[in-house]
Design an enzyme around this catalytic site. Structure first.
Site, PDB file in Angstrom:
ATOM      1  N   ILE A 270       0.847  -1.187   0.000  1.00 32.16           N
ATOM      2  CA  ILE A 270       0.000   0.000   0.000  1.00 32.16           C
ATOM      3  C   ILE A 270       0.891   1.247   0.000  1.00 32.16           C
ATOM      4  O   ILE A 270       0.459   2.335   0.292  1.00 32.16           O
ATOM      5  CB  ILE A 270      -0.989  -0.029   1.181  1.00 32.16           C
ATOM      6  N   TRP A 271       2.171   1.027  -0.303  1.00 26.92           N
ATOM      7  CA  TRP A 271       3.145   2.116  -0.471  1.00 26.92           C
ATOM      8  C   TRP A 271       3.367   2.909   0.819  1.00 26.92           C
ATOM      9  O   TRP A 271       3.678   4.098   0.789  1.00 26.92           O
ATOM     10  CB  TRP A 271       2.707   3.055  -1.597  1.00 26.92           C
ATOM     11  N   HIS A 272       3.253   2.246   1.961  1.00 30.06           N
ATOM     12  CA  HIS A 272       3.456   2.906   3.253  1.00 30.06           C
ATOM     13  C   HIS A 272       4.721   2.388   3.925  1.00 30.06           C
ATOM     14  O   HIS A 272       4.750   2.181   5.133  1.00 30.06           O
ATOM     15  CB  HIS A 272       2.238   2.683   4.164  1.00 30.06           C
ATOM     16  N   TYR A 273       5.779   2.187   3.147  1.00 23.37           N
ATOM     17  CA  TYR A 273       7.002   1.664   3.738  1.00 23.37           C
ATOM     18  C   TYR A 273       7.721   2.746   4.541  1.00 23.37           C
ATOM     19  O   TYR A 273       7.580   3.936   4.285  1.00 23.37           O
ATOM     20  CB  TYR A 273       7.926   1.065   2.670  1.00 23.37           C
ATOM     21  N   HIS A 274       8.498   2.277   5.507  1.00 22.96           N
ATOM     22  CA  HIS A 274       9.159   3.188   6.441  1.00 22.96           C
ATOM     23  C   HIS A 274      10.324   2.446   7.092  1.00 22.96           C
ATOM     24  O   HIS A 274      10.520   1.255   6.879  1.00 22.96           O
ATOM     25  CB  HIS A 274       8.163   3.668   7.506  1.00 22.96           C
TER      26      HIS A 274
END
Length: 575
Positions: free
Chosen positions: A509-513
């Protein structure tokens, strides 16, 4: 009906890989201080150098310009060059374009999940689905942020880029289905992160125009800020500070689009500094390329070690997304993420509708897989059978635009994490990234609970007119399990398991951190531990993704820390 439904699922599922990148903007703003890096002087001096003009870097640089001379370096181009380029009708091009000037750079994690990273002024806010929602109050407190300053920083951002979205039929049906499924209470429209069901904000205005973090540069002092596009930082420069007995950053080397090298420095004052805001992928990568990272790994790439810091690149995490595609017997509106169910079980339920794709998209998706799997001349990481299976799915897509929507879940956190390593010593090349989806059993439990909630929503009375009643939800699972949505191994089984479904069909969901986490790589003020005059301020410092979508908090953090840095500078000036 069987062929039709399977065809629809294949068509819509491929779109779900990229729905979060929908982009719509008619604004063609011009800033006199935004220029191509090729016109930059060979050498220049500033009080602050910000590396990365993304969701954090833009508000950070705009704020810092109120207190000093600022240079903002962005490796991508401008979202304002052609408003139609990021129009909702062109979202596929924005995400799938593999040309050097594209706004999106694709990569495949070692987990076998297709992903992308922004390469444009404004960062992910130029590509995402636009959902705007603040972090929870507990997240703000645990991060050590001043609650009053965080609140005012959020409001500063929201004046430019956040709006109440119009609620139409599909989003309303999912909202009411969530309430019927027990995701209570109903909190109405709010930016706040609250248990229950709500309508969140959007960076799309009522006309459907996208507002991005780049718009926050309207707050900048045009006299004190310089923004260079297509400026790829090669490395940060260090010298040894005898007094502090540690390395000190004093400048950067960056390359323009023509390959010409430029140097920028921060001068000799101790309060001057360099700030890395290159994102969860770019920030740890740049630290390593500059000599800060695991010593043995850096030496293997011929990089001189400035500081042996084994925690750089560690703690990489990506919120896993799992979806169900729901074909509709009725026409549906085109909608992005507006409704969200924030459950107490640890999963978030969201929805989008009305997405359709044709042959041109099919060609681009095929091109992405070929481009990513072949880039850098590296040996393929995935079995040929897996790549061919994905190719079969791509080839099965066809031209018609069909009706329906996607209901997805993502989990809080997550607890599972991985690492990032260099593949080459070239800053434009993607590093190797491992997220270890569902390695922690608690993440898998939350996914299962989220999928159970989705099933309840689909079977709810409120949602009934948007589903085919002769097609049970289990048929949607069965069809999707036959498709290749990623490069992970599949485990077909006569006994259906939600656990295995989550594992086999996971998407990003493109929420990498992570990668430069607070307390490990940076301190509570985001200073890089063991180095002078260098900070990292962006999502790479997070231990968990804030709220249902991180962009609001990432933008807030840029404003928040910009104010803190200026305040510190003023207090030092009075001494």
């Amino acid at each position: 009906m069987g062929w039709f439904m399977e065809h629809f699922i294949r068509l819509f599922l491929a779109g779900s890989l990229f729905f979060n990148g929908l982009s719509y903007s008619h604004k063609a703003s011009k800033y006199t201080f935004i220029k191509e890096a090729r016109v930059a002087p060979p050498r220049s001096t500033y009080e602050y150098i910000v590396i990365g003009g993304g969701s954090c870097g833009c508000p950070l640089a705009a704020t810092l310009s109120q207190g000093g001379k600022v240079l903002l370096l962005e490796r991508g181009g401008s979202p304002y060059r052609n408003p139609e380029e990021i129009n909702i009708q062109k979202f596929v091009h924005s995400l799938a374009d593999t040309s050097p000037s594209s706004f999106s750079q694709q990569f495949i994690s070692t987990d076998g999940v297709l992903n992308s990273r922004a390469r444009v002024l404004g960062g992910g806010s130029v590509l995402n689905a636009g959902f705007y929602s603040r972090a929870s109050y507990s997240y703000i407190r645990e991060s050590g942020w001043n609650e009053s300053l965080a609140e005012s920083s959020y409001k500063w951002v929201e004046k430019k880029v956040a709006f109440e979205p119009p609620m139409m039929q599909w989003q309303t049906a999912v909202r009411d289905g969530l309430l019927e499924a027990g995701v209570l209470p109903y909190n109405g429209f709010t930016f706040d992160h609250l248990y229950g069901t709500k309508v969140g904000g959007s960076i799309f205005d009522k006309e459907g125009h996208r507002h991005t973090a780049a718009d926050l540069l309207e707050y900048a002092d045009p006299i004190k800020i310089s923004v260079y596009l297509h400026a790829t930082v090669q490395k940060i420069l260090f010298r040894y500070n005898q007094e502090k007995r540690k390395p000190q950053a004093y400048g950067v080397i960056f390359e323009d689009a023509l390959g010409v090298i430029h140097r920028a420095y921060i001068g000799s004052k101790m309060k001057n500094e360099i700030i890395v805001s290159a994102g969860a992928i770019g920030s740890p990568q740049l630290l390593m390329l500059s000599g800060i990272g695991p010593a043995n790994h850096l030496k293997s790439h011929g990089i001189q070690v400035v500081l042996d810091q084994p925690l750089v690149g560690q703690g990489m995490a990506d919120n896993p997304m799992n979806v169900l595609i729901v074909p509709s017997p009725l026409p549906v509106e085109v909608s992005l993420i507006q409704t969200v169910g924030i459950t107490r079980s640890g999963s978030f339920i969201e929805t989008a509708s009305g997405l359709g794709f044709g042959h041109s998209w099919t060609d681009r998706l095929r091109g992405i897989f070929e481009f990513v799997s072949n880039q850098s001349g590296l040996p393929p990481k995935f079995l040929p059978e897996a790549m061919e299976s994905v190719a079969d799915t791509i080839r099965s897509l066809a031209n018609p635009i069909l009706k329906g929507g996607v209901i997805l879940e993502k989990i809080i956190g997550p607890r599972s994490s991985g690492h990032l390593e260099l593949l080459t010593n070239k800053p434009n090349d993607n590093p190797s990234v491992t997220f270890n989806y569902f390695k922690d059993p608690e993440d898998l439990r939350m996914c299962v609970e989220g999928m159970k909630t989705i099933i309840k929503v689909i079977n709810s009375k409120a949602f009934s007119r948007f589903r085919y009643h002769n097609m049970p939800v289990q048929a949607l699972f069965d069809l999707m399990l036959q498709l290749s949505v990623n490069l992970r191994p599949k485990h077909p089984s006569a006994a259906f398991s939600l656990e295995q479904y989550c594992i086999d069909t996971v998407l990003t969901i493109w929420h990498y951190h992570g990668g430069c986490q607070q307390g490990k790589v940076v301190d509570h003020n985001y200073n890089v531990i063991g180095v002078e005059a260098l900070r990292v301020i962006d999502g790479s410092t997070f231990h968990g993704s804030p709220g249902t979508n991180p962009q609001a908090t990432v933008m807030m953090l840029g404003r928040y820390m910009g104010q803190n840095i200026i305040k510190r500078r003023l207090s030092q000036g009075r001494k």
